[in-house]
Design an enzyme around this catalytic site. Sequence first.
Site, short mmCIF file in Angstrom:
data_model
loop_
_atom_site.label_atom_id
_atom_site.label_comp_id
_atom_site.label_asym_id
_atom_site.label_seq_id
_atom_site.Cartn_x
_atom_site.Cartn_y
_atom_site.Cartn_z
N GLY A 1 41.94 4.21 18.55
CA GLY A 1 41.05 4.49 17.52
C GLY A 1 40.44 6.04 17.58
N LYS B 1 42.15 4.95 5.71
CA LYS B 1 42.12 5.79 4.36
C LYS B 1 41.00 5.14 3.52
CE LYS B 1 47.19 6.91 4.77
NZ LYS B 1 48.37 6.54 4.33
N SER C 1 52.94 8.76 2.34
CA SER C 1 52.01 8.09 1.71
C SER C 1 51.56 8.78 0.50
CB SER C 1 50.87 7.53 2.58
OG SER C 1 50.17 8.93 3.08
N PRO D 1 37.90 9.60 18.19
CA PRO D 1 36.81 9.58 19.01
C PRO D 1 35.80 9.19 18.53
CG PRO D 1 38.14 11.49 18.75
CD PRO D 1 38.59 10.52 17.57
#
Length: 830
Positions: free
Chosen positions: A391, A757, A714, A393
Amino acid sequence: MQEDQGDRDGSAESEQIDATGIDEPQAAIEQSREGASPAAMLPAVPLPDAVVLPGMIVPLHLDTWSHVRAVEMALLADKRIFLVPKRTNMNGDSSAIAEDALGPIGVIATVEESRPSRRGGQRVIVRGVERGELIEVVHEAPYLQVSCTPRPDPSVDDPAVQDLMHELLAVIENLVELNPNVPSEVLQYVRGIELPGLLADHAAYSPEYTFEQRVRTLEALHPIDRLKLAIEFTRRHLEIAQLRTKIREDVKSGVDKAQREFFLREQLRAIQRELGEADGEAAVSDELRAKIEAAGMPEAAKEKALRELDRLKIVGMHSAEQGVIRTYLEWLTELPWSIETDDHLDINEAAGILEEDHYGLEKVKERILEYIAVRGLAGAKMRSPILCFVGPPGVGKTSLGRSIARALGRKFWRTSLGGVRDEAEIRGHRRTYVGALPGRIIQGIRNAKTNNPVFMLDEIDKVGNDFRGDPSAALLEVLDPEQNHAFSDHYLEVPFDLSKVIFILTANLLDTVPPALRDRMEVINIAGYTEDEKIKIAERFLVPKQIEAHGLELEHATFSEGTLHALASGYTREAGVRNLEREIATLCRKVARKIVAKEIESATMTPDDLSSYLGPQKFTFNLAEEEDEVGTATGVAWTETGGELLSIEVSIMEGKGEPLLTGSLGQVMQESARAALTYARANARSFGVAPTFFDNHTFHVHVPAGAVPKDGPSAGIALTTALISALTDRPVRKDVAMTGEVTLRGRVLPIGGLKEKMLAAHRAGIKTFILPKKNAKDLVDLPEKVREMEIFEVDHIEEVLSHALIGGLPSAEPSTNGHAAEAPEPAVVA
């Protein structure tokens, strides 16, 4: 042809020659001078690896027929033969001898003896008489014959000659003293030489002289020049001999010192035994033996430790190796071979601890509770999990490891692998290296003092590799449950059981982690937090922690929910909460300073106070576009630190040209833009655009923040939407964000990183989100607050246009840009 070294060493005659030097050389030279003609025609023998000087008696082995023939011709005449150094090798009789291959100066010698050799060929003993200068080669076959002129030493009246002779004699005497193999008669004979040139020639008899040095001595015609050369060469040989003697004495001194220390230690032990004093070595040995017995080692490790203990007794406590052995034994005895902590198997208690330490992260908490449940049922048969938290920071990956250890009642140890490039950091160094130590895994186990800690390997994606090895490859054994029960550290040289250790790894992304290593881990993705989650984390954890860290009380500083909202949205832009905690710490410092200065007694932070404490607002989290515009669309991108909004702009210019793609777009993103342009051109009539419009217009696609590289497929539907908006002059809704890959037929394909997103879109205030229908399954991982957005799941670009463009999907009517289609036709879609 070569100097007959074997015959010289094995013959009593040659030994006599080496020992006595010359048999009346002065008389022989005088006779040669009286009988010599100004120029003589003599048989000659070239010497490729030997030099004969005047007065020197040398045995030669001749295996070439032409050379043997030259000796026979000399014996048939006056026994004189010309011996000249040859600077290049000669390959038998068939090869011609170039005049420049022969030295300009040789020696006129007499053949003293010639007989067949035991090795084949002819063994010849020659005596050097005087130097001769080569005039010309008369003929080469059937033997070499030359014309030469005798060059006897001229008389010398220079008074400096005696000084040079005395200096050379002194150097020779020093050199002989360092070489016990030289007979004393040789030195006595040299002292009796009165001619300066002859003394210099005799110095060249030394075996230390090289072939080139002897050639230079032979070619020095003047006695003074020859003496100077002899002094230079002999001094150089003396320096080398002195250095050899010093090295030999140093080695002997070291050996003698070690023997002396050994005898003294033995005497000291005997004295201590007689006095009845405690033996220090025995005490240390007994202490180490007791530690070995109490360490609970496996049999293999115990056997190894006892062998090393026996070695320690042999080498003694004063040996240089004893420190290495003692350090090794201390490492073995300090490892927790049989020490382990009992797991807390109360699921409710563990759940309370995890909830107390962290907000959210439900998937991670659920995985730990599952492990506790199975451990309670299966006992020791349950393998410890190997988890990898991935994941951005600041989302709590490292602190989560500590919370897991507390919930299980285990010790916790963390080591960072960021920047590690040496395999020895994982496996340790072999004991042959100075200062060798075990690797970080064994060091962490010893520091944890238990064989089943929670072991965190931080920043696994930052591991590098170079010529010292690949640490990632060494981690394969550590993280493989089938192998880590017998982990082998290079320093320990005995297996250690790591199967009881819970390994937790952390990474910001998995792209740099090798596939083989990734296959051994159970990956758990930890996405960024929503703004509401950040506020909850700040209220429950960050604010109390910073108030306490700055010496304040809760009543000294109060943060309202609105203040935390303004702080999170206006002063931080991150997926985690690290910068949010930093800003809260700044506010606490400001309050502490004012309280100490007695300016205030307490402070209640409001959104309006933030600018006075922290300065103007750093970020504005709002829509990517301020208003509905033509040719612009809002996309979303995934980054290592979470999600980001992308503003995509399309502009159409008159004039034919190639499409312009700017904004640091990667190869894949450029291909997506070209695919969008191809789709728009293929379906131009369905959008009310004349096909000829593309022949005389240029399209420019730009993605702002041009200094930031962007790539990936994307943004395909966002690029297509912006392009068709510019073609049809229809604005795109400013509160709509979208993601998805587009094909040439207009199909919308799934993408990755949906959670990050949509979190970014939610933080920016987006109201409507368009995503591929095949990504609908990923919505279950989103927080409830994010799912409150209006979400459209689409399969085709026409569905995207109907939701994103104001006025819906364009028809085949003439567009406001003035370029109407000639005749409406059906759109070319799948």
